[in-house]
Design a protein around this motif. Structure first.
Motif, PDB file in Angstrom:
ATOM      1  N   ILE A  62     -19.867 -17.779  22.147  1.00  0.00           N
ATOM      2  CA  ILE A  62     -19.779 -18.016  20.703  1.00  0.00           C
ATOM      3  C   ILE A  62     -19.032 -19.310  20.432  1.00  0.00           C
ATOM      4  O   ILE A  62     -19.445 -20.139  19.612  1.00  0.00           O
ATOM      5  CB  ILE A  62     -19.084 -16.818  20.009  1.00  0.00           C
ATOM      6  N   LEU A  63     -17.930 -19.511  21.135  1.00  0.00           N
ATOM      7  CA  LEU A  63     -17.123 -20.711  20.920  1.00  0.00           C
ATOM      8  C   LEU A  63     -17.838 -21.971  21.391  1.00  0.00           C
ATOM      9  O   LEU A  63     -17.573 -23.070  20.894  1.00  0.00           O
ATOM     10  CB  LEU A  63     -15.776 -20.564  21.630  1.00  0.00           C
ATOM     11  N   TYR A  64     -18.768 -21.831  22.342  1.00  0.00           N
ATOM     12  CA  TYR A  64     -19.510 -22.989  22.846  1.00  0.00           C
ATOM     13  C   TYR A  64     -20.872 -23.114  22.159  1.00  0.00           C
ATOM     14  O   TYR A  64     -21.683 -23.949  22.550  1.00  0.00           O
ATOM     15  CB  TYR A  64     -19.684 -22.888  24.363  1.00  0.00           C
ATOM     16  N   GLY A  65     -21.146 -22.281  21.166  1.00  0.00           N
ATOM     17  CA  GLY A  65     -22.368 -22.433  20.395  1.00  0.00           C
ATOM     18  C   GLY A  65     -23.612 -21.829  21.009  1.00  0.00           C
ATOM     19  O   GLY A  65     -24.712 -22.009  20.486  1.00  0.00           O
ATOM     20  N   VAL A  66     -23.458 -21.106  22.129  1.00  0.00           N
ATOM     21  CA  VAL A  66     -24.623 -20.490  22.761  1.00  0.00           C
ATOM     22  C   VAL A  66     -25.098 -19.292  21.952  1.00  0.00           C
ATOM     23  O   VAL A  66     -26.296 -19.021  21.861  1.00  0.00           O
ATOM     24  CB  VAL A  66     -24.291 -20.071  24.212  1.00  0.00           C
ATOM     25  N   GLN A  67     -24.155 -18.558  21.363  1.00  0.00           N
ATOM     26  CA  GLN A  67     -24.476 -17.433  20.499  1.00  0.00           C
ATOM     27  C   GLN A  67     -23.699 -17.564  19.197  1.00  0.00           C
ATOM     28  O   GLN A  67     -22.656 -18.216  19.152  1.00  0.00           O
ATOM     29  CB  GLN A  67     -24.133 -16.106  21.186  1.00  0.00           C
ATOM     30  N   ARG A  68     -24.213 -16.924  18.147  1.00  0.00           N
ATOM     31  CA  ARG A  68     -23.545 -16.957  16.849  1.00  0.00           C
ATOM     32  C   ARG A  68     -22.923 -15.608  16.546  1.00  0.00           C
ATOM     33  O   ARG A  68     -23.523 -14.570  16.816  1.00  0.00           O
ATOM     34  CB  ARG A  68     -24.551 -17.334  15.747  1.00  0.00           C
ATOM     35  N   PRO A  69     -21.723 -15.601  15.971  1.00  0.00           N
ATOM     36  CA  PRO A  69     -21.105 -14.317  15.632  1.00  0.00           C
ATOM     37  C   PRO A  69     -21.795 -13.675  14.440  1.00  0.00           C
ATOM     38  O   PRO A  69     -22.347 -14.371  13.575  1.00  0.00           O
ATOM     39  CB  PRO A  69     -19.662 -14.716  15.304  1.00  0.00           C
ATOM     40  N   ASP A  70     -21.757 -12.342  14.401  1.00  0.00           N
ATOM     41  CA  ASP A  70     -22.274 -11.630  13.224  1.00  0.00           C
ATOM     42  C   ASP A  70     -21.274 -11.686  12.079  1.00  0.00           C
ATOM     43  O   ASP A  70     -21.660 -11.664  10.906  1.00  0.00           O
ATOM     44  CB  ASP A  70     -22.568 -10.173  13.593  1.00  0.00           C
ATOM     45  N   GLU A  71     -20.008 -11.731  12.421  1.00  0.00           N
ATOM     46  CA  GLU A  71     -18.955 -11.818  11.409  1.00  0.00           C
ATOM     47  C   GLU A  71     -17.834 -12.704  11.942  1.00  0.00           C
ATOM     48  O   GLU A  71     -17.726 -12.922  13.156  1.00  0.00           O
ATOM     49  CB  GLU A  71     -18.382 -10.420  11.101  1.00  0.00           C
ATOM     50  N   GLY A  72     -16.991 -13.184  11.028  1.00  0.00           N
ATOM     51  CA  GLY A  72     -15.804 -13.924  11.428  1.00  0.00           C
ATOM     52  C   GLY A  72     -15.933 -15.423  11.246  1.00  0.00           C
ATOM     53  O   GLY A  72     -17.020 -15.954  10.982  1.00  0.00           O
TER      54      GLY A  72
ATOM     55  N   GLY B 165     -27.162  -1.350  20.692  1.00  0.00           N
ATOM     56  CA  GLY B 165     -26.480  -0.281  21.424  1.00  0.00           C
ATOM     57  C   GLY B 165     -25.065  -0.595  21.856  1.00  0.00           C
ATOM     58  O   GLY B 165     -24.407   0.257  22.449  1.00  0.00           O
ATOM     59  N   VAL B 166     -24.563  -1.790  21.568  1.00  0.00           N
ATOM     60  CA  VAL B 166     -23.222  -2.138  22.024  1.00  0.00           C
ATOM     61  C   VAL B 166     -22.598  -3.177  21.097  1.00  0.00           C
ATOM     62  O   VAL B 166     -23.288  -4.046  20.553  1.00  0.00           O
ATOM     63  CB  VAL B 166     -23.248  -2.682  23.475  1.00  0.00           C
ATOM     64  N   VAL B 167     -21.288  -3.052  20.898  1.00  0.00           N
ATOM     65  CA  VAL B 167     -20.527  -4.067  20.169  1.00  0.00           C
ATOM     66  C   VAL B 167     -19.748  -4.861  21.212  1.00  0.00           C
ATOM     67  O   VAL B 167     -18.807  -4.353  21.826  1.00  0.00           O
ATOM     68  CB  VAL B 167     -19.563  -3.421  19.150  1.00  0.00           C
ATOM     69  N   ALA B 168     -20.167  -6.108  21.470  1.00  0.00           N
ATOM     70  CA  ALA B 168     -19.548  -6.921  22.516  1.00  0.00           C
ATOM     71  C   ALA B 168     -18.181  -7.434  22.086  1.00  0.00           C
ATOM     72  O   ALA B 168     -17.233  -7.455  22.878  1.00  0.00           O
ATOM     73  CB  ALA B 168     -20.463  -8.088  22.879  1.00  0.00           C
ATOM     74  N   ASN B 169     -18.065  -7.878  20.837  1.00  0.00           N
ATOM     75  CA  ASN B 169     -16.795  -8.346  20.277  1.00  0.00           C
ATOM     76  C   ASN B 169     -16.566  -7.648  18.949  1.00  0.00           C
ATOM     77  O   ASN B 169     -17.496  -7.514  18.142  1.00  0.00           O
ATOM     78  CB  ASN B 169     -16.808  -9.863  20.052  1.00  0.00           C
TER      79      ASN B 169
ATOM     80  N   LYS C  51     -19.468  -9.484  17.296  1.00  0.00           N
ATOM     81  CA  LYS C  51     -20.829  -9.722  17.798  1.00  0.00           C
ATOM     82  C   LYS C  51     -21.407  -8.414  18.310  1.00  0.00           C
ATOM     83  O   LYS C  51     -20.826  -7.760  19.174  1.00  0.00           O
ATOM     84  CB  LYS C  51     -20.815 -10.763  18.934  1.00  0.00           C
ATOM     85  N   ARG C  52     -22.567  -8.054  17.741  1.00  0.00           N
ATOM     86  CA  ARG C  52     -23.236  -6.808  18.126  1.00  0.00           C
ATOM     87  C   ARG C  52     -24.541  -7.111  18.839  1.00  0.00           C
ATOM     88  O   ARG C  52     -25.248  -8.054  18.489  1.00  0.00           O
ATOM     89  CB  ARG C  52     -23.523  -5.952  16.894  1.00  0.00           C
TER      90      ARG C  52
ATOM     91  N   ASN D  64     -14.162  -6.958  33.351  1.00  0.00           N
ATOM     92  CA  ASN D  64     -15.575  -7.213  33.119  1.00  0.00           C
ATOM     93  C   ASN D  64     -16.095  -6.287  32.028  1.00  0.00           C
ATOM     94  O   ASN D  64     -15.786  -5.096  32.007  1.00  0.00           O
ATOM     95  CB  ASN D  64     -16.386  -6.985  34.399  1.00  0.00           C
ATOM     96  N   GLY D  65     -16.882  -6.851  31.116  1.00  0.00           N
ATOM     97  CA  GLY D  65     -17.405  -6.069  30.010  1.00  0.00           C
ATOM     98  C   GLY D  65     -16.470  -6.016  28.824  1.00  0.00           C
ATOM     99  O   GLY D  65     -16.786  -5.401  27.806  1.00  0.00           O
ATOM    100  N   ALA D  66     -15.299  -6.696  28.935  1.00  0.00           N
ATOM    101  CA  ALA D  66     -14.349  -6.678  27.825  1.00  0.00           C
ATOM    102  C   ALA D  66     -14.800  -7.566  26.672  1.00  0.00           C
ATOM    103  O   ALA D  66     -14.313  -7.422  25.554  1.00  0.00           O
ATOM    104  CB  ALA D  66     -12.972  -7.121  28.308  1.00  0.00           C
ATOM    105  N   GLY D  67     -15.712  -8.493  26.937  1.00  0.00           N
ATOM    106  CA  GLY D  67     -16.221  -9.355  25.877  1.00  0.00           C
ATOM    107  C   GLY D  67     -15.827 -10.811  25.997  1.00  0.00           C
ATOM    108  O   GLY D  67     -16.105 -11.608  25.100  1.00  0.00           O
TER     109      GLY D  67
END
Length: 557
Positions: A66-76, A33-37, A29-30, A56-59
């Motif tokens: 992502i696992l709860y559907g709040v955000q979608r992964p870019d890959e995977g 300016g940052v790659v979160a996962n 997940k990007r 904190n900030g490790a992702g």
């Protein structure tokens, strides 16, 4: 260190041939300016407690969203019980059998347990007897001890958490995500939670356990996945590592300790609270005769189950509430009727318990957040003038970022883009930069990782050595014991006991906090709620609107 495959566990914990509850592969997940996962991969076996740890900030938060559907992964890909799923919303996650219990409970105090549980899920079992029967059935099955007709406002923190767990079970969840579930629990309640997690496992449910408390993770988890800088480092068996080794995997350093050095307490009184009373409407006062003294070089710790008056003590000292009676003295000066700005300018630093609501403007850049609460003080204002000195404020923000190890690409990024630990370090740097006489620190390490925690403890110890009077309010009992010179317990708005940190244990404090063994134990049971009522509030010179809600506090402190 490269990611390694999950540690093999005894086959008895998962039926032979059964698909894992959760499989994540290549999750990336990007954000700008940052790659979160980055290429997250691990497997969670069914019927186990699987812990996710990382600084904190490790992702971690992004991954759980992502696992709860709040955000979608870019890959995977995500597999649930062996089937690839695409989660576009929390509703999709719930339909897939995933439920999440957030760190900050989402319950309405003025509703019953039943009403809270069925809210938004009325179509499942209605809102009457069928719903009540289902709640009782789930409560009995998992030994949650939940009364569907109890008013949430009357319940303690541990009971509220059980309701949150019941809510997701009511919606059919078989996979539970628990975000920092022990953050506000006393030791006895933590033990009860762990017993309940064992019941969930026995019934075949799977738990994802997110926590910064490594000793608890090692106690409750069947497997632990470590995430560092957005990627999986390893999945380990808790029987094969200790807390120090786990901390090293997380942050590359040993687990910090909150211990202090020799006493630095002097005989000079810097903060005195004298018989403070804060009215609470028709019931008992929210604060009832609170008195204490803090000397230069002293840390006074306040221990208590959340909602017993700790927040109100801070609000009165900081000028956010006007006491019904009693006095607050800064040195020899009575500041009981001073406004917030006057108190700040007189030398009282403030680390708020909720940094998002009361400490930061999340959409503003770091240099503007450095100014908050100190708009009338140098270097934020031109000498002898009334205009903000942006140049000097920016330069001083650069200094804070360097001295307090605030990890950020720039002072021009928004505060909301920082991890919780870095947000907290920015606040501490801001407050300490004005050389306060007194520091009010409310839950200074809540929700931060072991690295940031160690840094914050160092700053509190340094403040103590420099002769500050520190009022430390924390739900972390080891933190209180390690940093305080004296500990007071608060129960239903009264200080009920003083303890020596050199001899007291977390269990002793936990018993005192819940009124166990107290002669008025039934009367002094922990309460919750914000204690609004007859208490009056004041506004600062920069805000002229009324504040009828006690939690619409000072302008970002």
């Amino acid at each position: 260190m490269t990611a390694s495959p999950p540690v093999t566990q005894p086959a008895a914990q998962q039926p032979t041939g059964a698909a894992p509850a959760v499989e994540l592969e290549g999750i990336t997940k990007r954000f700008p300016g940052v790659v979160a996962n980055k290429d997250i991969a691990f497997t969670v076996r069914r019927g186990t407690v699987h812990a996710i740890v990382g600084e904190n900030g490790a992702g971690k938060s992004t991954l759980m969203k992502i696992l709860y559907g709040v955000q979608r992964p870019d890959e995977g890909t995500i597999k649930i019980n062996g089937q690839v799923v695409e989660l576009h919303s929390p509703s999709d996650a719930i339909n897939a059998g995933i439920g999440m219990v957030f760190q900050h409970f989402m319950l309405a105090d003025n509703l019953t347990v039943l009403e809270n549980v069925v809210l938004g899920a009325e179509k499942l079992h209605g809102i009457g007897d069928a719903a009540r029967q289902e709640i009782v059935k789930i409560s009995d099955s998992y030994k949650l001890g939940v009364d569907p007709d109890a008013l949430v406002a009357d319940l303690g923190v541990g009971a509220r958490q059980r309701i949150e767990i019941l809510k997701v079970l009511y919606r059919g969840a078989k996979i539970l995500i628990l975000d920092e579930p022990t953050a506000v629990l006393v030791p006895q309640e933590v033990d009860e939670l762990f017993d309940q997690l064992a019941e969930l496992k026995d019934e075949g449910l799977t738990v994802l356990f997110i926590s910064h408390k490594l000793d608890e993770v090692l106690k409750v988890a069947d497997s632990i996945t470590v995430i560092r800088r957005g990627t999986t480092i390893d999945t380990v068996d808790p029987k094969s590592v200790n807390a120090r080794q786990l901390a090293e995997l997380m942050v590359g350093s040993e687990l910090p300790s909150p211990t202090t050095e020799e006493s630095t307490v002097t005989d000079r009184v810097l903060l005195r609270v004298d018989h403070l009373v804060l009215g609470g409407g028709t019931g008992r006062p929210v604060l009832d005769g609170i008195s204490f003294t803090i000397h230069a070089g002293e840390v006074l710790g306040i221990a208590g189950v959340e909602g017993n008056g700790q927040a109100e003590i801070v609000e009165v000292i900081m000028g956010m509430r006007e006491p019904t009676s009693g006095k607050v003295f800064l040195g020899d000066q009575d500041i009981s009727d001073w406004h917030v700005r006057e108190i700040r300018e007189a030398g009282v630093g403030y680390i708020p318990e909720d940094r998002h609501r009361h400490g930061l403007l999340l959409e503003a850049p770091l240099w503007e957040n450095r100014i908050l609460g100190h708009q009338t003080e140098e270097p934020n204002i031109e000498a002898g003038g009334f205009l903000i000195d942006a140049k000097d404020a920016k330069a001083d923000t650069e200094r804070i970022v360097k001295e307090y190890d605030v990890r950020t690409p720039s002072i021009f990024v928004t505060a909301g883009s920082l991890s919780g630990g870095n947000q907290q370090k920015l606040i501490i740097g801001r407050e300490m930069s004005h050389h306060p006489k007194v520091l009010i620190a409310a839950h200074p390490t809540r929700g931060v990782d072991v690295g940031a925690q160690s840094s914050i403890w160092d700053h509190i110890r340094a403040a103590r050595r420099e002769g500050l009077a520190v009022l430390l309010i924390s739900a972390d009992l080891e933190e209180l014991i390690g940093l305080s010179d004296t500990i007071q317990v608060i129960l239903r708005g009264r200080l009920t006991g003083e303890f020596d940190p050199d001899t007291v244990t977390a269990e002793d404090l936990g018993a005192a906090m819940t009124g166990a063994g107290h002669k008025n134990g039934a009367d002094d049971a922990p309460r919750t709620g914000d204690g609004d009522g007859e208490a009056t509030t004041r506004h600062t010179d920069t805000h002229t609107h009324d504040r009828t809600d006690a939690h619409d506090k000072e302008d970002q402190a």
